[in-house]
Design an enzyme around this catalytic site. Structure first.
Site, PDB file in Angstrom:
ATOM      1  N   ASN A 127     -10.131  -0.420   0.266  1.00 40.27           N
ATOM      2  CA  ASN A 127      -8.677  -0.301   0.238  1.00 40.27           C
ATOM      3  C   ASN A 127      -8.161  -0.822  -1.102  1.00 40.27           C
ATOM      4  OD1 ASN A 127      -5.903  -0.487   0.571  1.00 40.27           O
ATOM      5  ND2 ASN A 127      -5.980  -1.547   2.521  1.00 40.27           N
ATOM      6  N   HIS A 138      -3.200   7.114   3.073  1.00 39.50           N
ATOM      7  CA  HIS A 138      -3.626   5.825   2.541  1.00 39.50           C
ATOM      8  C   HIS A 138      -5.016   5.506   3.072  1.00 39.50           C
ATOM      9  CE1 HIS A 138      -3.909   1.693   1.486  1.00 39.50           C
ATOM     10  NE2 HIS A 138      -3.605   1.221   2.678  1.00 39.50           N
ATOM     11  N   CYS A 180       0.798  -1.222   0.000  1.00 38.50           N
ATOM     12  CA  CYS A 180       0.000   0.000   0.000  1.00 38.50           C
ATOM     13  C   CYS A 180       0.830   1.271   0.000  1.00 38.50           C
ATOM     14  CB  CYS A 180      -0.949  -0.001   1.197  1.00 38.50           C
ATOM     15  SG  CYS A 180      -2.034  -1.444   1.271  1.00 38.50           S
TER      16      CYS A 180
END
Length: 354
Positions: free
Chosen positions: A277, A247, A110
Site C-alpha cells: 500500500n 486503491h 490514500c
C-alpha cells in the site's frame, strides 16, 4: 466546453525491495501469513525523500505528455508523508521541473490522488487552468513501527503522476465524488503533528495505528457508495466500465468491492503484490502499470476509487483519450542506492524490535 483529459503519466518506485521473506527475519510473520491476507509479496523502501520520488514521476509524466514544466498552470501533490510541512513539497517538485505556477500539497491520505484529480478537472473545466500536474507520492516506511506486524507488512514507498490538460474533445474526467467519514478518523492514524509534546522523548514514538477489521468494512462501504454515485451522476452503468483501478490497500478489499458492485473480477486492476500500500501513490502507479500491460485501450471508460485515513473516500469516472503511449520518455532517475531493503530499515528495526 473544456474537458479535462489525462495526457501524460509517470511513476517512480525506489530500487530497494523488502520481501515478505525479508520481513520474516525480524518480525513473527511469513509469506504464508501475509500473502493470503493482503495479496502483498513485496514492497519498495526509499533511500530518498518523498519529493525526489515525486519529482522523477513528475518529469516522466511531463515527457509522456510532451510538455515542459514551464507550461504548467498548477501542481497538486497528494501526500501524507512529505519531507517538510513548511514549505510544501509541491514547491520542491515545482523547482525541479522548472514550473512557475500555483503549487500545493493536499493530505487526504490514500484518497489524495483522486482528490487532486477531481480538483484538477474542476480547475480546467472552469477555465482557470489549461495544464495541471497531479502527483501522489509517499514514503510511508518512515512512519512504521516494525514490531507491529499489522502495519509493518502493509506499506511501501513510491510515487506516480499524471498531466491533465484542457481539450475540446469530449471525454476525460467525466465526474467525481469526494467524501469523508469523521466517525472513523481514529481507526487509522499516526500521532505526528502539533498535538505532540515536542519536549517529551516519548512523543517521537509515533507510528501508524490501524484497526484492520473496521477499516475493511468502512472501506468497502465508502468506495462502493461513491462509485455508485459517480456512475449514476455520469449516466453510466457498471456494464459501461471497461476497467476498475481501485486503491491498492488489500486484495481482499478489492475482491469484495467488485463482487458487491457485480463487476467481473477480471475488470479490476490489481498490482498490490509488487508494491504494498503506497497510499496516495497507488492509483497513479496502477495507471502506469495498466498502460504498460496494454490493459488501458483508447477511449476506455475507467472507474477509480479509494479510501484513506480520515476516513476519506473518493471515486472518479473518466474516459481515456486516444493515446496510450508516451510522446517522449524522460531520462530522470533517482540517485543510486547502495543498500538493500533490509539494510535501509535496519536502524528502525533495531530501535523498535529491541
Amino acid at each position: 466546453m473544456q474537458y479535462a483529459t489525462i495526457t501524460g503519466w509517470g511513476k517512480c518506485v525506489p530500487p530497494a525491495v523488502l520481501t515478505n521473506h525479508d520481513l520474516a527475519t525480524f518480525i513473527d510473520t511469513s509469506d504464508e501469513w501475509i500473502k493470503p491476507r493482503t495479496g502483498i509479496s513485496q514492497r519498495h523502501v526509499s533511500h530518498v525523500n518523498t519529493s525526489e520520488l515525486a519529482s522523477v514521476a513528475a518529469k516522466r509524466a511531463l515527457a509522456a505528455a510532451g510538455i515542459d514544466g514551464s507550461e504548467l498552470d498548477m501542481i497538486i501533490l497528494a501526500t501524507a508523508s512529505p519531507d517538510t510541512l513548511i514549505p510544501n513539497i509541491a514547491s520542491t517538485v515545482q523547482a525541479n521541473v522548472g514550473a512557475r505556477c500555483a503549487a500545493f500539497d493536499i493530505n487526504a491520505a490514500c484518497s489524495g490522488f483522486l482528490y487532486g484529480l477531481g480538483l484538477a478537472s474542476s480547475q480546467i473545466k472552469s477555465g482557470q487552468c489549461k495544464k495541471v500536474l497531479v502527483v501522489g507520492a509517499e514514503r510511508l516506511t518512515f512512519y512504521l513501527d516494525w514490531s507491529r506486524r499489522e502495519t509493518a507488512v502493509l506499506f511501501g514507498d513510491g510515487a506516480g503522476a499524471v498531466v491533465v490538460e484542457a481539450s475540446d474533445v469530449p471525454g476525460g474526467v467525466l465526474g467525481y465524488e469526494l467524501n469523508n467519514d469523521p466517525d472513523g478518523r481514529d481507526i487509522l492514524k499516526a500521532g505526528f503533528g502539533t498535538a505532540m509534546d515536542r519536549f517529551s522523548p516519548e512523543s517521537l514514538d509515533f507510528y501508524i495505528q490501524f484497526d484492520g477489521q473496521e477499516i475493511f468494512k468502512r472501506a468497502i462501504n465508502g468506495m462502493g457508495k461513491l462509485s455508485a454515485q459517480v456512475l449514476e451522476k455520469c449516466g453510466l452503468s457498471k456494464d459501461d466500465v471497461d476497467l476498475v483501478i481501485p486503491h491498492q490497500a488489500n486484495e481482499r478489499i478489492i475482491d469484495t468491492l467488485v463482487s458487491k458492485m457485480r463487476i467481473p473480477k477480471e475488470k479490476a486492476f490489481v498490482n498490490i503484490a509488487n508494491y504494498g500500500n503506497t497510499s496516495a501513490a497507488t492509483i497513479p502507479i496502477a495507471i502506469c502499470d495498466a498502460l504498460e500491460k496494454g490493459l488501458i485501450k483508447p477511449n476506455d471508460t475507467i472507474l477509480s476509487c479509494a479510501f484513506g485515513a480520515g476516513l476519506t473516500s473518493a471515486a472518479v469516472a473518466l474516459k481515456w483519450g486516444e493515446r496510450v503511449t508516451p510522446i517522449s520518455v524522460s531520462d530522470a532517475e533517482l540517485p543510486p542506492c547502495e543498500e538493500t531493503g533490509v539494510e535501509l530499515v535496519r536502524r528502525a528495526v533495531n530501535y523498535f524490535c529491541k
